[in-house]
Design a protein around this motif. Structure first.
Motif, PDB file in Angstrom:
ATOM      1  N   LYS A  87      87.013  28.354  18.431  1.00  0.00           N
ATOM      2  CA  LYS A  87      87.062  26.923  18.472  1.00  0.00           C
ATOM      3  C   LYS A  87      85.884  26.191  17.802  1.00  0.00           C
ATOM      4  O   LYS A  87      85.332  25.083  18.286  1.00  0.00           O
TER       5      LYS A  87
ATOM      6  N   GLN B  72     100.790  22.627  12.758  1.00  0.00           N
ATOM      7  CA  GLN B  72      99.745  21.863  12.057  1.00  0.00           C
ATOM      8  C   GLN B  72      99.748  22.236  10.593  1.00  0.00           C
ATOM      9  O   GLN B  72     100.128  21.596   9.591  1.00  0.00           O
ATOM     10  N   ARG B  73     100.089  23.617  10.630  1.00  0.00           N
ATOM     11  CA  ARG B  73      99.988  24.487   8.926  1.00  0.00           C
ATOM     12  C   ARG B  73     101.039  23.814   8.489  1.00  0.00           C
ATOM     13  O   ARG B  73     101.133  23.626   7.137  1.00  0.00           O
TER      14      ARG B  73
ATOM     15  N   ASN C 266      89.962  28.379  14.886  1.00  0.00           N
ATOM     16  CA  ASN C 266      90.944  27.704  15.575  1.00  0.00           C
ATOM     17  C   ASN C 266      90.708  27.871  16.902  1.00  0.00           C
ATOM     18  O   ASN C 266      89.919  28.559  17.467  1.00  0.00           O
TER      19      ASN C 266
ATOM     20  N   GLY D  91      90.856  32.007  11.006  1.00  0.00           N
ATOM     21  CA  GLY D  91      91.495  31.461  11.894  1.00  0.00           C
ATOM     22  C   GLY D  91      90.826  31.690  13.421  1.00  0.00           C
ATOM     23  O   GLY D  91      90.847  30.760  14.297  1.00  0.00           O
TER      24      GLY D  91
ATOM     25  N   LEU E 263      89.332  25.832   5.366  1.00  0.00           N
ATOM     26  CA  LEU E 263      89.847  26.342   6.961  1.00  0.00           C
ATOM     27  C   LEU E 263      89.008  26.033   7.955  1.00  0.00           C
ATOM     28  O   LEU E 263      89.538  25.788   9.265  1.00  0.00           O
TER      29      LEU E 263
ATOM     30  N   GLY F 256      96.986  20.912  17.514  1.00  0.00           N
ATOM     31  CA  GLY F 256      96.865  21.267  15.919  1.00  0.00           C
ATOM     32  C   GLY F 256      95.837  22.306  15.979  1.00  0.00           C
ATOM     33  O   GLY F 256      96.068  23.551  16.701  1.00  0.00           O
ATOM     34  N   TYR F 257      94.820  22.619  15.107  1.00  0.00           N
ATOM     35  CA  TYR F 257      94.017  23.609  14.770  1.00  0.00           C
ATOM     36  C   TYR F 257      92.954  23.834  16.040  1.00  0.00           C
ATOM     37  O   TYR F 257      92.596  24.911  16.121  1.00  0.00           O
ATOM     38  N   ARG F 258      93.090  22.669  16.715  1.00  0.00           N
ATOM     39  CA  ARG F 258      92.055  22.879  17.989  1.00  0.00           C
ATOM     40  C   ARG F 258      92.871  23.520  19.103  1.00  0.00           C
ATOM     41  O   ARG F 258      92.408  23.761  19.932  1.00  0.00           O
TER      42      ARG F 258
ATOM     43  N   TYR G 227      86.511  24.845  14.845  1.00  0.00           N
ATOM     44  CA  TYR G 227      86.914  23.741  13.723  1.00  0.00           C
ATOM     45  C   TYR G 227      86.367  22.286  13.780  1.00  0.00           C
ATOM     46  O   TYR G 227      86.235  21.720  14.921  1.00  0.00           O
TER      47      TYR G 227
ATOM     48  N   ASP H 145     100.391  25.748  18.006  1.00  0.00           N
ATOM     49  CA  ASP H 145      99.689  24.550  17.530  1.00  0.00           C
ATOM     50  C   ASP H 145      99.372  24.572  16.269  1.00  0.00           C
ATOM     51  O   ASP H 145      99.561  23.720  15.495  1.00  0.00           O
ATOM     52  N   SER H 146      98.671  25.662  16.011  1.00  0.00           N
ATOM     53  CA  SER H 146      98.052  25.883  14.577  1.00  0.00           C
ATOM     54  C   SER H 146      98.964  25.979  13.578  1.00  0.00           C
ATOM     55  O   SER H 146      99.035  25.409  12.474  1.00  0.00           O
TER      56      SER H 146
END
Length: 368
Positions: free
Chosen positions: A318, A177-178, A313, A309, A26, A166-168, A320, A173-174
């Motif tokens: 933040k 991406q997932r 994320n 998360g 993760l 994405g995850y950022r 990640y 967005d997360s």
């Protein structure tokens, strides 16, 4: 064959180990690159002592719980097939939601699918369960061999993680991406966890029949005598797996064999962990605070991913891609501790966790 504090303790400790293993997945993009310094030591320790072991404990207790659910349905005069079928359906829905919203490496859907097979074995004699256990180990070796052969090329072909989004990015967005990662992540879970998880399911079902988890079982003395051999053998064999992961066995056949050995090594060490936990509980009792998370293990498993998360994320702290293996280990232990605190507080007010309540109510629709 009723729920006991020892069972909750097993689930609770399994949750800690699962957090230690899952948090690095993760925390950043998947890679085979090795870390250095204290991060390399932490990475090796997680692979040696945690990776592939604690989901087996969780799976074992899942199989034991299956036997409890069957007995409960029979006492109530209800159809075990219908009640457990509904339970597995509900677990599958939760697994899909968890995989898309929280953690692409979700194992709940796999448990639901494998549980269907276990449901067909609910009345199987012990000798059949033993054969299923052996077959699961053999298939686990084959699955890991396939995974080990294709994983380097698969990871090399992945695009680099986006600098933003994405995850950022934010929550949406997360989730996007997932969602894109979930099919490949489920394929990984199927090969890495599936066969051995089903073997552990069968072992848990057999253990319930034999009364192994009951205090005062005559089998405890025999199992305690096997503990030193299981612990020594498990530590040695899992060290070979960790060496293969760290590159100490090279990149050829020896490394692939060491990686595939996990399907044998992990169950042995998991069995040693199981016996150590049960022995400790017999001699020193079961710490109530530690066991509480096991009473709502489904909720706590999902909660670990939610908290991770928030840590990693873009909608949270933040971090990640910015934390090494040692930091991930510390964060995992912190998240596990936090879930235990939350579980303890919740259970002072309610008898079950929120997801447990939801799943139980859905399951009891079978009784109408």
């Amino acid at each position: 064959m009723a729920r006991t504090a020892d069972i909750d303790l097993l689930r609770s400790i399994a949750l800690i180990g699962i957090a230690v293993v899952n948090i690095p997945f993760l925390a950043g993009p998947p890679t085979l690159a090795r870390q250095v310094g204290v991060d390399a030591v932490a990475q090796f320790l997680v692979e040696w002592l945690f990776q592939g072991k604690f989901f087996i404990l969780f799976s074992f207790v899942f199989g034991w719980g299956f036997a409890v659910q069957i007995a409960s349905a029979e006492r109530a005069g209800q159809s075990a097939m219908r009640r457990l079928g509904l339970r597995l359906t509900g677990l599958a829905v939760l697994g899909i939601a968890h995989g898309l919203l929280v953690f692409a490496g979700d194992i709940l859907l796999l448990y639901a699918l494998l549980g269907t097979g276990l449901l067909l074995l609910r009345n199987a004699p012990l000798r059949v369960l033993y054969r299923v256990m052996a077959a699961g180990i053999v298939l686990g070796i084959a699955g890991l061999a396939v995974l080990g052969a294709v994983l380097p090329e698969l990871l090399a072909s992945l695009p680099p993680p986006p600098a933003s989004g994405g995850y950022r990015g934010g929550l949406v967005d997360s989730i996007a991406q997932r969602t894109s990662e979930w099919p490949s992540a489920f394929a990984f879970v199927l090969l890495f966890n599936g066969p051995v998880a089903f073997a552990a399911f069968a072992a848990g079902l057999a253990a319930a029949r034999l009364g192994i988890l009951e205090r005062g079982s005559p089998l405890h003395a025999r199992l305690d005598r096997a503990l030193p051999l299981l612990l020594a053998g498990g530590l040695a064999l899992n060290a070979i797996y960790a060496m293969s992961m760290s590159g100490l066995l090279g990149e050829g056949l020896a490394a692939l064999a060491g990686f595939s050995l996990l399907a044998v090594a992990a169950p042995i060490l998991s069995a040693a962990y199981l016996l150590l936990i049960l022995r400790a509980a017999r001699f020193w009792g079961t710490p109530e605070f530690l066991a509480r998370a096991g009473r709502m293990s489904l909720t706590c498993y999902v909660l670990e991913g939610i908290l991770a998360g928030i840590v990693f994320n873009g909608y949270g702290f933040k971090l990640y891609g910015a934390v090494g293996a040692a930091g991930c280990l510390a964060i995992a232990l912190g998240i596990a501790a936090m879930t235990h605190v939350i579980a303890s507080g919740w259970l002072r007010i309610f008898k079950e966790g929120p997801l447990e309540i939801l799943l139980r109510r859905w399951t009891r629709l079978a009784d109408r």
